[in-house]
Design a protein around this motif. Structure first.
Motif, PDB file in Angstrom:
ATOM      1  N   VAL A 119       1.053  -1.247  -0.099  1.00  0.00           N
ATOM      2  CA  VAL A 119      -0.161  -0.052   0.018  1.00  0.00           C
ATOM      3  C   VAL A 119       0.889   1.250  -0.084  1.00  0.00           C
ATOM      4  O   VAL A 119       1.517   1.288   0.980  1.00  0.00           O
ATOM      5  N   LEU A 120       0.653   2.021  -0.904  1.00  0.00           N
ATOM      6  CA  LEU A 120       1.727   3.004  -1.387  1.00  0.00           C
ATOM      7  C   LEU A 120       1.106   4.562  -1.284  1.00  0.00           C
ATOM      8  O   LEU A 120       0.097   4.928  -1.988  1.00  0.00           O
ATOM      9  N   GLU A 121       1.731   5.341  -0.223  1.00  0.00           N
ATOM     10  CA  GLU A 121       1.358   6.584  -0.177  1.00  0.00           C
ATOM     11  C   GLU A 121       2.072   7.351  -1.511  1.00  0.00           C
ATOM     12  O   GLU A 121       3.039   7.412  -1.502  1.00  0.00           O
ATOM     13  N   THR A 122       1.070   8.208  -2.143  1.00  0.00           N
ATOM     14  CA  THR A 122       1.724   8.945  -3.283  1.00  0.00           C
ATOM     15  C   THR A 122       1.305  10.329  -3.339  1.00  0.00           C
ATOM     16  O   THR A 122       0.254  10.830  -3.867  1.00  0.00           O
ATOM     17  N   ALA A 123       2.267  11.279  -2.785  1.00  0.00           N
ATOM     18  CA  ALA A 123       1.917  12.546  -2.544  1.00  0.00           C
ATOM     19  C   ALA A 123       2.242  13.089  -3.922  1.00  0.00           C
ATOM     20  O   ALA A 123       2.967  12.769  -4.664  1.00  0.00           O
ATOM     21  N   ARG A 124       1.531  14.543  -3.592  1.00  0.00           N
ATOM     22  CA  ARG A 124       1.459  15.450  -4.985  1.00  0.00           C
ATOM     23  C   ARG A 124       3.249  15.692  -5.246  1.00  0.00           C
ATOM     24  O   ARG A 124       3.550  15.751  -6.326  1.00  0.00           O
ATOM     25  N   GLY A 125       3.805  16.126  -4.036  1.00  0.00           N
ATOM     26  CA  GLY A 125       5.323  16.604  -4.349  1.00  0.00           C
ATOM     27  C   GLY A 125       6.032  15.422  -5.251  1.00  0.00           C
ATOM     28  O   GLY A 125       7.015  15.863  -6.083  1.00  0.00           O
ATOM     29  N   GLY A 126       5.799  14.096  -4.643  1.00  0.00           N
ATOM     30  CA  GLY A 126       6.704  13.173  -5.310  1.00  0.00           C
ATOM     31  C   GLY A 126       5.987  12.876  -6.708  1.00  0.00           C
ATOM     32  O   GLY A 126       6.999  12.547  -7.435  1.00  0.00           O
ATOM     33  N   ILE A 127       4.861  12.912  -6.861  1.00  0.00           N
ATOM     34  CA  ILE A 127       4.528  12.996  -8.364  1.00  0.00           C
ATOM     35  C   ILE A 127       5.049  14.171  -9.356  1.00  0.00           C
ATOM     36  O   ILE A 127       5.666  13.715 -10.339  1.00  0.00           O
ATOM     37  N   LEU A 158      -7.203  24.503  -7.987  1.00  0.00           N
ATOM     38  CA  LEU A 158      -7.708  23.104  -7.699  1.00  0.00           C
ATOM     39  C   LEU A 158      -7.798  22.420  -8.854  1.00  0.00           C
ATOM     40  O   LEU A 158      -7.564  21.008  -8.843  1.00  0.00           O
ATOM     41  N   GLN A 159      -7.981  23.111  -9.954  1.00  0.00           N
ATOM     42  CA  GLN A 159      -8.088  22.110 -11.251  1.00  0.00           C
ATOM     43  C   GLN A 159      -6.807  21.525 -11.501  1.00  0.00           C
ATOM     44  O   GLN A 159      -6.724  20.110 -11.797  1.00  0.00           O
ATOM     45  N   GLY A 160      -5.857  22.167 -11.398  1.00  0.00           N
ATOM     46  CA  GLY A 160      -4.543  21.693 -11.658  1.00  0.00           C
ATOM     47  C   GLY A 160      -3.975  20.733 -10.797  1.00  0.00           C
ATOM     48  O   GLY A 160      -3.373  19.512 -11.287  1.00  0.00           O
ATOM     49  N   LEU A 161      -4.429  20.780  -9.262  1.00  0.00           N
ATOM     50  CA  LEU A 161      -4.017  20.013  -8.289  1.00  0.00           C
ATOM     51  C   LEU A 161      -4.805  18.686  -8.687  1.00  0.00           C
ATOM     52  O   LEU A 161      -4.208  17.554  -8.426  1.00  0.00           O
ATOM     53  N   ALA A 162      -6.054  18.841  -8.917  1.00  0.00           N
ATOM     54  CA  ALA A 162      -6.864  17.464  -9.290  1.00  0.00           C
ATOM     55  C   ALA A 162      -6.176  16.697 -10.313  1.00  0.00           C
ATOM     56  O   ALA A 162      -5.948  15.324 -10.374  1.00  0.00           O
ATOM     57  N   ASP A 163      -5.753  17.221 -11.469  1.00  0.00           N
ATOM     58  CA  ASP A 163      -5.202  16.800 -12.437  1.00  0.00           C
ATOM     59  C   ASP A 163      -3.727  15.986 -11.962  1.00  0.00           C
ATOM     60  O   ASP A 163      -3.614  14.869 -12.416  1.00  0.00           O
ATOM     61  N   VAL A 164      -2.899  16.684 -11.141  1.00  0.00           N
ATOM     62  CA  VAL A 164      -1.792  15.872 -10.569  1.00  0.00           C
ATOM     63  C   VAL A 164      -2.323  14.641  -9.894  1.00  0.00           C
ATOM     64  O   VAL A 164      -1.674  13.827 -10.172  1.00  0.00           O
ATOM     65  N   LYS A 165      -3.153  14.734  -8.734  1.00  0.00           N
ATOM     66  CA  LYS A 165      -3.671  13.579  -8.263  1.00  0.00           C
ATOM     67  C   LYS A 165      -4.265  12.410  -8.890  1.00  0.00           C
ATOM     68  O   LYS A 165      -3.830  11.112  -8.643  1.00  0.00           O
TER      69      LYS A 165
END
Length: 252
Positions: A119-127, A158-165
């Motif tokens: 189970v892997l936490e995948t944070a925005r910064g790492g992506i 928020l739109q850009g953040l959602a696209d990253v996630k």
């Protein structure tokens, strides 16, 4: 590149960083230093395989979700491994402390030859800095989208953040499941438009605080996967069957 291509042909996942190439994952993996790679014909392909993998991202609740899913894996009988902002954990033992919610934590879990489910936490910064580190997952979860870290790495709204996630949707194939928050209006909208981004619509599962949320009821009617709370208990529906996962007050 020849090894990666051969792995893809055989359905074997891979991980690559500055020092090593890993084929397979967990109990089914093997790693080689980049300066001593084997020829494709010398790889013991019959020993390599993947393991069940869940990737978790979102603005809030990632670590809690990771720990809950890892607990479900242990209850199933698998030796779990997970990474999060608290560190890296293998079979409930702490093997590293600190923020490992990025690719380094992912690789540390999946390169452990004792891990049977990850189970892997995948944070925005790492992506944004290093990518996803893996090329596939069985399940990808996006918990929610809320304003945070705007102005970093070109993400200003928020739109850009959602696209990253939602980049983790790229890890899912037709046999996988992308799980989104039906209570999050932005995720609800973007989740139903992924075909425009990916070229196909991955299988979706929906969760909400209320198991009887109208969107969940509609999805269940089409035999879709859902999860939510009813009368203090966490319920999940998959392939037309309902499962009681227990009282939420006991999940700590």
């Amino acid at each position: 590149m020849a090894l990666i291509a051969e792995a893809a042909t055989r359905g074997v996942c891979h991980m690559l960083d500055e020092t090593a190439l890993t084929l397979g994952a967990g109990v089914g993996c093997r790693s080689w230093p980049l300066d001593a790679l084997p020829r494709p014909g010398d790889v013991p392909w019959n020993t390599l395989r993947t393991i069940p993998i869940a990737a978790v991202t979102g603005s809030n609740g990632k670590t809690t979700t990771v720990r809950l899913v890892a607990a479900c894996a242990r209850a199933h009988g698998w030796r779990d491994g997970f990474n999060c902002t608290d560190g890296v954990f293998i079979g409930r033992a702490v093997v590293a402390t600190g923020d490992y919610s990025g690719p380094a934590g992912t690789r540390r879990v999946l390169r452990d030859a004792t891990v049977e489910a990850a189970v892997l936490e995948t944070a925005r910064g790492g992506i944004l800095r290093r990518g996803l580190a893996i090329d596939r997952a069985d399940v990808a979860i996006v918990t929610n989208i809320s304003p945070d870290h705007f102005g970093e790495y070109g993400i200003d709204d928020l739109q850009g953040l959602a696209d990253v996630k939602l980049a983790i949707a790229h890890l899912i194939d037709a046999e996988g499941l992308l799980i989104l928050n039906a209570d999050d209006a932005l995720l609800s909208g973007k989740g139903r438009m992924l075909e425009q981004r990916l070229g196909w619509q991955p299988p979706l599962g929906w969760f909400a605080r209320d198991y009887d949320h109208p969107a969940l009821e509609q999805h269940r009617a089409a035999r879709g996967a859902t999860s939510g709370v009813r009368a203090g208990r966490l319920l999940a529906s998959f392939d037309g069957r309902e499962h009681d996962l227990g009282a939420i007050g006991s999940m700590h």
